[in-house]
Structure formats: C-alpha cells, structure tokens
Design a protein around this motif. Sequence first.
Motif, mmCIF file in Angstrom:
data_model
loop_
_atom_site.group_PDB
_atom_site.id
_atom_site.type_symbol
_atom_site.label_atom_id
_atom_site.label_comp_id
_atom_site.label_asym_id
_atom_site.label_seq_id
_atom_site.Cartn_x
_atom_site.Cartn_y
_atom_site.Cartn_z
ATOM 1 N N SER A 171 0.806 -1.075 -0.006
ATOM 2 C CA SER A 171 -0.261 -0.081 -0.067
ATOM 3 C C SER A 171 0.895 1.210 0.028
ATOM 4 O O SER A 171 1.907 1.274 0.568
ATOM 5 C CB SER A 171 -0.808 0.022 1.343
ATOM 6 O OG SER A 171 -0.241 0.302 2.282
ATOM 7 N N GLY A 172 0.352 2.300 -0.706
ATOM 8 C CA GLY A 172 0.945 3.501 -0.633
ATOM 9 C C GLY A 172 2.448 3.671 -1.367
ATOM 10 O O GLY A 172 2.475 2.755 -2.347
ATOM 11 N N PHE A 173 3.391 4.212 -0.826
ATOM 12 C CA PHE A 173 4.726 4.110 -1.583
ATOM 13 C C PHE A 173 5.507 3.301 -1.048
ATOM 14 O O PHE A 173 5.394 2.640 0.258
ATOM 15 C CB PHE A 173 5.231 5.546 -1.334
ATOM 16 C CG PHE A 173 4.544 6.715 -1.647
ATOM 17 C CD1 PHE A 173 4.606 7.215 -3.157
ATOM 18 C CD2 PHE A 173 3.607 7.329 -0.954
ATOM 19 C CE1 PHE A 173 3.827 8.217 -3.521
ATOM 20 C CE2 PHE A 173 2.903 8.557 -1.368
ATOM 21 C CZ PHE A 173 2.898 8.710 -2.721
ATOM 22 N N PRO A 174 6.703 3.048 -1.428
ATOM 23 C CA PRO A 174 7.901 1.856 -1.083
ATOM 24 C C PRO A 174 8.602 2.588 0.189
ATOM 25 O O PRO A 174 9.858 2.780 0.135
ATOM 26 C CB PRO A 174 8.711 1.534 -2.125
ATOM 27 C CG PRO A 174 8.613 2.873 -3.065
ATOM 28 C CD PRO A 174 7.200 3.534 -2.957
ATOM 29 N N GLU A 175 8.136 2.630 1.149
ATOM 30 C CA GLU A 175 8.428 3.275 2.252
ATOM 31 C C GLU A 175 8.072 2.809 3.689
ATOM 32 O O GLU A 175 6.792 2.321 3.700
ATOM 33 C CB GLU A 175 8.405 5.033 2.491
ATOM 34 C CG GLU A 175 7.102 5.505 2.182
ATOM 35 C CD GLU A 175 7.043 6.879 2.158
ATOM 36 O OE1 GLU A 175 7.866 7.603 1.534
ATOM 37 O OE2 GLU A 175 5.857 7.538 2.725
ATOM 38 N N ILE A 176 8.576 2.912 4.620
ATOM 39 C CA ILE A 176 8.231 2.442 6.204
ATOM 40 C C ILE A 176 8.471 3.452 7.116
ATOM 41 O O ILE A 176 9.470 3.940 7.030
ATOM 42 C CB ILE A 176 8.539 1.134 6.303
ATOM 43 C CG1 ILE A 176 8.170 0.491 7.332
ATOM 44 C CG2 ILE A 176 10.163 0.813 6.278
ATOM 45 C CD1 ILE A 176 8.308 -0.917 7.830
ATOM 46 N N LYS A 177 7.527 3.608 7.998
ATOM 47 C CA LYS A 177 7.878 4.769 8.971
ATOM 48 C C LYS A 177 8.319 4.171 10.064
ATOM 49 O O LYS A 177 7.990 2.854 10.432
ATOM 50 C CB LYS A 177 6.457 5.442 9.350
ATOM 51 C CG LYS A 177 5.947 6.050 8.201
ATOM 52 C CD LYS A 177 4.557 6.796 8.905
ATOM 53 C CE LYS A 177 3.928 7.589 7.433
ATOM 54 N NZ LYS A 177 2.704 8.202 7.950
ATOM 55 N N VAL A 178 9.380 4.865 10.968
ATOM 56 C CA VAL A 178 9.889 4.165 12.128
ATOM 57 C C VAL A 178 8.835 3.995 13.239
ATOM 58 O O VAL A 178 7.909 4.881 13.157
ATOM 59 C CB VAL A 178 10.990 5.213 12.658
ATOM 60 C CG1 VAL A 178 12.229 5.388 11.601
ATOM 61 C CG2 VAL A 178 10.355 6.608 12.837
ATOM 62 N N GLY A 179 8.891 2.866 13.866
ATOM 63 C CA GLY A 179 7.976 2.494 14.958
ATOM 64 C C GLY A 179 7.059 1.965 14.245
ATOM 65 O O GLY A 179 5.777 1.609 15.105
ATOM 66 N N THR A 180 6.795 1.335 13.221
ATOM 67 C CA THR A 180 5.480 0.879 12.604
ATOM 68 C C THR A 180 5.969 -0.490 11.635
ATOM 69 O O THR A 180 7.158 -0.698 11.618
ATOM 70 C CB THR A 180 5.014 1.726 11.494
ATOM 71 O OG1 THR A 180 5.693 2.284 10.382
ATOM 72 C CG2 THR A 180 4.583 3.225 12.385
ATOM 73 N N SER A 181 4.712 -1.054 11.366
ATOM 74 C CA SER A 181 5.171 -2.142 10.394
ATOM 75 C C SER A 181 4.377 -2.135 9.233
ATOM 76 O O SER A 181 3.469 -1.325 9.075
ATOM 77 C CB SER A 181 4.461 -3.540 11.305
ATOM 78 O OG SER A 181 5.173 -3.800 12.387
ATOM 79 N N LYS A 182 5.059 -2.696 7.994
ATOM 80 C CA LYS A 182 4.274 -2.574 6.911
ATOM 81 C C LYS A 182 4.313 -4.174 6.199
ATOM 82 O O LYS A 182 5.150 -4.877 6.502
ATOM 83 C CB LYS A 182 5.190 -1.643 5.821
ATOM 84 C CG LYS A 182 4.321 -1.390 4.576
ATOM 85 C CD LYS A 182 4.904 -0.074 4.080
ATOM 86 C CE LYS A 182 3.983 0.375 2.821
ATOM 87 N NZ LYS A 182 4.323 1.383 2.208
ATOM 88 N N THR A 183 3.220 -4.351 5.537
ATOM 89 C CA THR A 183 3.073 -5.689 4.809
ATOM 90 C C THR A 183 3.174 -5.674 3.402
ATOM 91 O O THR A 183 2.834 -4.742 2.480
ATOM 92 C CB THR A 183 1.689 -6.231 5.134
ATOM 93 O OG1 THR A 183 1.315 -6.338 6.491
ATOM 94 C CG2 THR A 183 1.343 -7.452 4.340
ATOM 95 N N PHE A 184 3.986 -6.707 2.864
ATOM 96 C CA PHE A 184 4.323 -6.625 1.588
ATOM 97 C C PHE A 184 3.901 -7.872 1.002
ATOM 98 O O PHE A 184 3.989 -9.168 1.530
ATOM 99 C CB PHE A 184 5.645 -6.545 1.017
ATOM 100 C CG PHE A 184 6.503 -5.280 1.638
ATOM 101 C CD1 PHE A 184 6.452 -4.118 0.796
ATOM 102 C CD2 PHE A 184 6.964 -5.289 3.012
ATOM 103 C CE1 PHE A 184 7.119 -3.071 1.307
ATOM 104 C CE2 PHE A 184 7.348 -3.959 3.410
ATOM 105 C CZ PHE A 184 7.587 -3.049 2.583
ATOM 106 N N THR A 185 3.180 -8.166 -0.241
ATOM 107 C CA THR A 185 2.532 -9.162 -0.514
ATOM 108 C C THR A 185 3.312 -9.905 -1.974
ATOM 109 O O THR A 185 3.600 -9.018 -3.047
ATOM 110 C CB THR A 185 1.036 -9.299 -0.892
ATOM 111 O OG1 THR A 185 0.435 -8.772 0.038
ATOM 112 C CG2 THR A 185 0.603 -10.501 -1.256
ATOM 113 N N ALA A 186 3.420 -10.996 -2.002
ATOM 114 C CA ALA A 186 3.931 -11.627 -3.244
ATOM 115 C C ALA A 186 3.025 -12.146 -4.095
ATOM 116 O O ALA A 186 2.032 -12.681 -3.705
ATOM 117 C CB ALA A 186 4.889 -12.784 -2.891
#
Length: 330
Positions: free
Chosen positions: A239-254
């Motif tokens: 979701s969104g841009f290829p970035e991740i904020k400090v202190g958070t998690s992000k999900t990537f799907t194959a």
Amino acid sequence: MSINWDLYNKRLNLHGSTQRDRLTKEFKIAKESKASSNPSCKTVKVNGIDKQVFIVAKSDKTKFSISPVNSSDTLQMGDKIFWKNADWLITELSLDDDVYVSGTIQQCNYTLPFQLNTSDIIQEPCIISDNQTTVGQDQNKIITVPDTLKHILIQYNSNTVQLQKGKRIFIDKQVENPSVYEVTKIDRITHMVGEHGLLELTCEEGQVTEKDRSDLLIADYVSVLPTPPVSDLCEITYSGFPEIKVGTSKTFTAVFKDESGNVLTDVMPIWNVIVPNGYESYVSFSEDGMKLIVTVASEFDLIGQTITIKLSNVDNPDGITLDVKVVSLF
C-alpha cells in the motif's frame, strides 16, 4: 404373358428419366470403372487430400487439363494441386459440368514467404509473371522495355485475404541482394468463382530497408516475441509508497504469474530482507503465507536508510528486489 410395366419403367429409369440422363450416368460409370487402366489417371493431392484425377497435356506446355475420376469429387477455382513433386494451381474452370468437372492447372514457379503481424512465416505457392510494355518503334521494330512490375496469381484463402496494398514482399532467390516489391493493386474479382479462386497482385519493385531479412526473404520482418524475463513474472505489492515509517510495520505481498499473466497460487515465496549494517537489531520481519511483515523500531537514526527486500522462488532464483526507504513517523 403380361408385361410388368412398373418393373420395366423402374429399370429403364435406373440411370435417369431421360435418354440424356442415362447416357450421362453410363459415361460416368464407365469413366470410373476404367480409370485404373487409363494412363492419364494420376493420384494427386487436392488441397492436401489424395484424389484420383485425369491429367492431359494441353497445347500450352506449361498447362494441363484436370478432371476428377470420381463423379462425386469436384474442383474449385484456385485449388492447390500437388503433382510430380511440384505445386500447381487451378487457373481455369469449365462452367459446363453436367457430364464431368474439368479445369486447367498451371505449375507454380515461386513460393511466396510473408508474415501477417506475427513471427510466423507463411509459405504460399504462386505463379509469378513479368509485365512488359511496348513503347514505340525503331526502324519498323517494336521496342519492348521491361518495367519494374510483377504479377502474382495466388490462392484466395484465410491468409492471402489479409494481404493489403502497401504490403512489401520479396520476389527472388536467396542471393546477396534479392529484389523486394510492394503490392500496389489487388484484383479480387477477375479470377474468382464465388468464394473460391485466385487473387492477382500487382507489385512494383522497391528498396530493401533495415527492417527486412534478406536471408529469410521476409520484408518488414517481425521477430519472435521475446519471452518476458522470469523476474517480470513475479512482483511485490504494497500500500502507498515503497517506504516504512519508524516505529511501525508494513505488509508486502508476493504475486506470481505465468506467461499469460494468470496469477499462480501454488508458488512458495522466498523472502530475503537486507538491512543496513549496524541496524540489524532494529528491523524484524515475519512471513504469513504470501505476505512479508516488516517492522522497524523507533530508532530515529534509521530515518533515511534503505531496506532491500528480495522476492524469489525455486524456479526463479534471481527474482526481483524492492528498495524500501525508512521515513519519519510524521
């Protein structure tokens, strides 16, 4: 003794109700029964199917008359005949077919190679003729000057019907500088009988271009469409841009796809997460089926750093990579 007129009429009309019908039927029966002993009887291929026909020479040594042995067989204008290890075309067809079907075949002198917007090369046997023009007289002698035109008789079929004016084709042997031509006129009427027949193409000599394959005698060559790189058959969605904020998690799907673009659901993803040196303890990740969850700790020194995610599988060890930038929470 009485005469059984019903039986008499039945036998009389067995081969037709008129004398003409009976003579026609008897001729056909005799033709078929005596065919094997006739030296003019040949086995040929008509549009790829074995048929028995009578072939007789005509006064024009380049042409022969042809007629099917079996009265149930027929011939069509433009039919392809393979006989004596050569290709022939039916160029004339008799309209009087009450007694038997007959036509004229002429030997093809060229096989035209061409493409129709795909890499497939089509080979069509055809008859090529030169066009010459008389331009005047010189001391009572007619001056004949050959021009740059050629005429092609070619079977009307699902491939040739797609030929259009402007189509470029080679008409030559495989020599160092073969001649290329452009179709300038297509006659779809003169040599047609209903939906069967021949196209007559008028072609004018042109120039070879960089798009041509002289070695294959194909003008405006269409190469084999390249198979997409295996790396193009898998992707990483998020979701969104290829970035991740400090202190958070992000999900990537194959997502894995076959060559036709269909999503594959039975492929096991192989994930590899590369973290900048010195920050390994601040980045963690876990897998859940096709998903990769990346968690970044609240370490402000990570802001501006790049985490590289690589996705691959057993059949595609090279896979693809995605650079994810660590950004501020606000």
